[in-house]
Design a protein around this motif. Sequence first.
Motif, PDB file in Angstrom:
ATOM      1  N   GLN A 350       0.825  -1.199   0.000  1.00 32.29           N
ATOM      2  CA  GLN A 350       0.000   0.000   0.000  1.00 32.29           C
ATOM      3  C   GLN A 350       0.866   1.258   0.000  1.00 32.29           C
ATOM      4  O   GLN A 350       1.746   1.441   0.837  1.00 32.29           O
ATOM      5  N   GLY A 351       0.610   2.143  -0.970  1.00 36.34           N
ATOM      6  CA  GLY A 351       1.334   3.405  -1.059  1.00 36.34           C
ATOM      7  C   GLY A 351       2.606   3.360  -1.875  1.00 36.34           C
ATOM      8  O   GLY A 351       3.173   4.409  -2.207  1.00 36.34           O
ATOM      9  N   ASP A 352       3.077   2.163  -2.252  1.00 37.42           N
ATOM     10  CA  ASP A 352       4.346   2.057  -2.974  1.00 37.42           C
ATOM     11  C   ASP A 352       4.221   2.344  -4.462  1.00 37.42           C
ATOM     12  O   ASP A 352       5.210   2.689  -5.111  1.00 37.42           O
ATOM     13  N   VAL A 353       3.018   2.190  -5.023  1.00 39.68           N
ATOM     14  CA  VAL A 353       2.856   2.410  -6.465  1.00 39.68           C
ATOM     15  C   VAL A 353       3.248   3.834  -6.838  1.00 39.68           C
ATOM     16  O   VAL A 353       3.964   4.064  -7.817  1.00 39.68           O
ATOM     17  N   THR A 376      -1.404  13.448 -14.639  1.00 39.39           N
ATOM     18  CA  THR A 376      -2.661  14.047 -14.186  1.00 39.39           C
ATOM     19  C   THR A 376      -3.186  13.252 -12.994  1.00 39.39           C
ATOM     20  O   THR A 376      -2.843  12.070 -12.821  1.00 39.39           O
ATOM     21  N   PRO A 377      -4.015  13.870 -12.153  1.00 40.98           N
ATOM     22  CA  PRO A 377      -4.588  13.109 -11.028  1.00 40.98           C
ATOM     23  C   PRO A 377      -5.339  11.866 -11.483  1.00 40.98           C
ATOM     24  O   PRO A 377      -5.287  10.819 -10.814  1.00 40.98           O
ATOM     25  N   ALA A 378      -6.028  11.957 -12.637  1.00 37.76           N
ATOM     26  CA  ALA A 378      -6.775  10.791 -13.113  1.00 37.76           C
ATOM     27  C   ALA A 378      -5.838   9.653 -13.491  1.00 37.76           C
ATOM     28  O   ALA A 378      -6.121   8.475 -13.215  1.00 37.76           O
ATOM     29  N   ALA A 379      -4.697   9.992 -14.141  1.00 39.60           N
ATOM     30  CA  ALA A 379      -3.741   8.961 -14.525  1.00 39.60           C
ATOM     31  C   ALA A 379      -3.125   8.314 -13.291  1.00 39.60           C
ATOM     32  O   ALA A 379      -2.993   7.082 -13.212  1.00 39.60           O
ATOM     33  N   LEU A 380      -2.770   9.128 -12.297  1.00 37.70           N
ATOM     34  CA  LEU A 380      -2.199   8.570 -11.063  1.00 37.70           C
ATOM     35  C   LEU A 380      -3.218   7.679 -10.349  1.00 37.70           C
ATOM     36  O   LEU A 380      -2.877   6.618  -9.826  1.00 37.70           O
ATOM     37  N   SER A 381      -4.465   8.124 -10.348  1.00 39.02           N
ATOM     38  CA  SER A 381      -5.503   7.329  -9.691  1.00 39.02           C
ATOM     39  C   SER A 381      -5.671   5.988 -10.386  1.00 39.02           C
ATOM     40  O   SER A 381      -5.802   4.945  -9.732  1.00 39.02           O
ATOM     41  N   ALA A 382      -5.647   5.996 -11.720  1.00 39.91           N
ATOM     42  CA  ALA A 382      -5.783   4.742 -12.459  1.00 39.91           C
ATOM     43  C   ALA A 382      -4.608   3.816 -12.186  1.00 39.91           C
ATOM     44  O   ALA A 382      -4.785   2.598 -12.031  1.00 39.91           O
ATOM     45  N   LEU A 383      -3.409   4.379 -12.127  1.00 39.06           N
ATOM     46  CA  LEU A 383      -2.224   3.570 -11.838  1.00 39.06           C
ATOM     47  C   LEU A 383      -2.311   2.945 -10.455  1.00 39.06           C
ATOM     48  O   LEU A 383      -1.891   1.790 -10.246  1.00 39.06           O
ATOM     49  N   GLU A 384      -2.852   3.686  -9.484  1.00 41.56           N
ATOM     50  CA  GLU A 384      -2.929   3.165  -8.120  1.00 41.56           C
ATOM     51  C   GLU A 384      -4.075   2.169  -7.961  1.00 41.56           C
ATOM     52  O   GLU A 384      -4.020   1.285  -7.097  1.00 41.56           O
ATOM     53  N   ARG A 385      -5.102   2.267  -8.786  1.00 43.40           N
ATOM     54  CA  ARG A 385      -6.241   1.359  -8.689  1.00 43.40           C
ATOM     55  C   ARG A 385      -5.971   0.004  -9.344  1.00 43.40           C
ATOM     56  O   ARG A 385      -6.553  -0.998  -8.960  1.00 43.40           O
ATOM     57  N   ASP A 424     -11.984   0.457 -17.054  1.00 47.65           N
ATOM     58  CA  ASP A 424     -13.110   0.825 -16.199  1.00 47.65           C
ATOM     59  C   ASP A 424     -12.639   1.522 -14.926  1.00 47.65           C
ATOM     60  O   ASP A 424     -13.338   2.374 -14.385  1.00 47.65           O
ATOM     61  N   GLU A 425     -11.462   1.139 -14.448  1.00 47.44           N
ATOM     62  CA  GLU A 425     -10.934   1.782 -13.257  1.00 47.44           C
ATOM     63  C   GLU A 425     -10.691   3.254 -13.506  1.00 47.44           C
ATOM     64  O   GLU A 425     -10.912   4.100 -12.640  1.00 47.44           O
ATOM     65  N   ALA A 426     -10.219   3.583 -14.721  1.00 44.22           N
ATOM     66  CA  ALA A 426      -9.992   4.985 -15.051  1.00 44.22           C
ATOM     67  C   ALA A 426     -11.311   5.747 -15.101  1.00 44.22           C
ATOM     68  O   ALA A 426     -11.406   6.887 -14.653  1.00 44.22           O
ATOM     69  N   LEU A 427     -12.368   5.126 -15.659  1.00 46.82           N
ATOM     70  CA  LEU A 427     -13.675   5.774 -15.682  1.00 46.82           C
ATOM     71  C   LEU A 427     -14.169   6.037 -14.258  1.00 46.82           C
ATOM     72  O   LEU A 427     -14.711   7.098 -13.962  1.00 46.82           O
ATOM     73  N   ALA A 428     -13.976   5.083 -13.377  1.00 46.28           N
ATOM     74  CA  ALA A 428     -14.385   5.269 -11.987  1.00 46.28           C
ATOM     75  C   ALA A 428     -13.613   6.405 -11.340  1.00 46.28           C
ATOM     76  O   ALA A 428     -14.161   7.191 -10.569  1.00 46.28           O
ATOM     77  N   ALA A 429     -12.318   6.502 -11.672  1.00 53.10           N
ATOM     78  CA  ALA A 429     -11.496   7.570 -11.106  1.00 53.10           C
ATOM     79  C   ALA A 429     -12.005   8.928 -11.537  1.00 53.10           C
ATOM     80  O   ALA A 429     -12.039   9.880 -10.758  1.00 53.10           O
TER      81      ALA A 429
END
Length: 488
Positions: A350-353, A376-385, A424-429
């Motif tokens: 957790q948190g290492d990505v 972008t925040p969306a790209a980072l969110s998708a990478l972490e999800r 789909d994870e990116a859409l959710a983000a």
Amino acid sequence: MSEAEAPPGPALLVVDDEPQVLALIPQLFRGEFPVLTARSGEEALARLAEQEVGVVVADQRMPEMVGTELLGRIAAERPDVVRILLTAYADIESLLEAINTGRVYQFITKPWENRELAVLIRRAMETYRLRTQNAQLLAENVRLVGELRTANENLESENRVLRREVGERYKLGNLIGASPAMEQTFRLLEKAGQSQANVLLVGETGTGKELAAGCIHHTSPRRARKFVAVNCAAMPESLLESELFGHVKGAFTGALRDRRGVFEEASGGTIFLDEIGEMSPTMQANVLRVVEDGIVRPVGASESVRVDVRLICATHRDLKAEVEAGRFRRDLFYRVNVFPVPLPPLRARQGDVRLLVQHFFEKYDAAAGKTLRGFTPAALSALERYGWPGNVRELRNEIERAVALAEPGETIDLAHLSGEVSGDEALAAVAEGDGKLRERLDRIEQLLILQELRRHGDNRTRTARHLGISVRALQKKIGKYGLRQGSE
């Protein structure tokens, strides 16, 4: 002899206050070498400063400065010059002093035989030439030795840099992670580096097992010796046997010469056997012999070779289950599993990505020279999800690809990520992100179009048909969102 008639090379300098001597001696060496004359010691010193002189013949009894004094000054200033003294007097005490102190090479009493004088001076000139050549050779040797010393110093400096770079590459600090799971892994790796025990690294593909093995080696007492990694799943059994244990000439078709195996090459160091769980029972037995007895027998050899290696193994399999199923030797398992170190999958860190994303982004952006503006925040969110089934290796490849797709100065967005990651994870983000409704709906529309373009191989006609809109409408949206152009 005039300077125009003088051949090149060092000159003979004759110093005497008697004109007949100054006229006679030059005649003896016409055409052999230049001959200079001087009537006093001071004049002789001046001539010596003007031209290369190999031999000085000086009279002992001269006004103002006697011969031994002149030759003493020449010896101090030009010790390579050969010095001969002429004397008509039996001043034995001063002559002996001059000879004993090295000021005089030879002396001749007046009157002399011209033939004997000529032979003596010619020998003296040859002595000077040999001295000069020897001095030049010595200087050249000193220069070469200096260059060799400098080259060795540079080489040693480069080796120190390389050793430092290798050490830094495998230091624990380069295993990126701040999660509790990785902190525990770091502690185990540090302990393993201080130990001589065999280590078993257990983890999924892409969790960094080879890097962890390198960390153990380069923090261990064996770090000055070789670290050799072998992937046991990457070659058939016959090649793996030769790779590990070596072979002798003629042991099999293509064995044209003796070849040492990596166990012998890495003796004193560390061997990393990746995917040891893929070994056949025969290979397991051969490795067990090395682990138990410290000896290897090259393929086709009649004698064994003693080796001293530390063994680090790795596997993505559950070796205990493999032992119970009869696919892995129990005795070998106990030998290699002395110090087990589990490597956690990326989804459990957790948190290492985000830390790894930043690390790989800086690495590949610097290599590409694009000066990108991050994510972008969306790209980072998708990478972490994303779940990262390929672990750190998959994440590294994803970031390298995104950097390659982005234009210089651009910010990496969802459009630069692969469909598996952005999906789909990116859409959710996006749906859960900040912004007005219209902005968020536009973002969702952009991602849906991007997904469909990818699904249909960038064909706009099929994409428009699947989305239920006209090709013209799709083209406008592609232009609006700055998406890549597709085919009809």
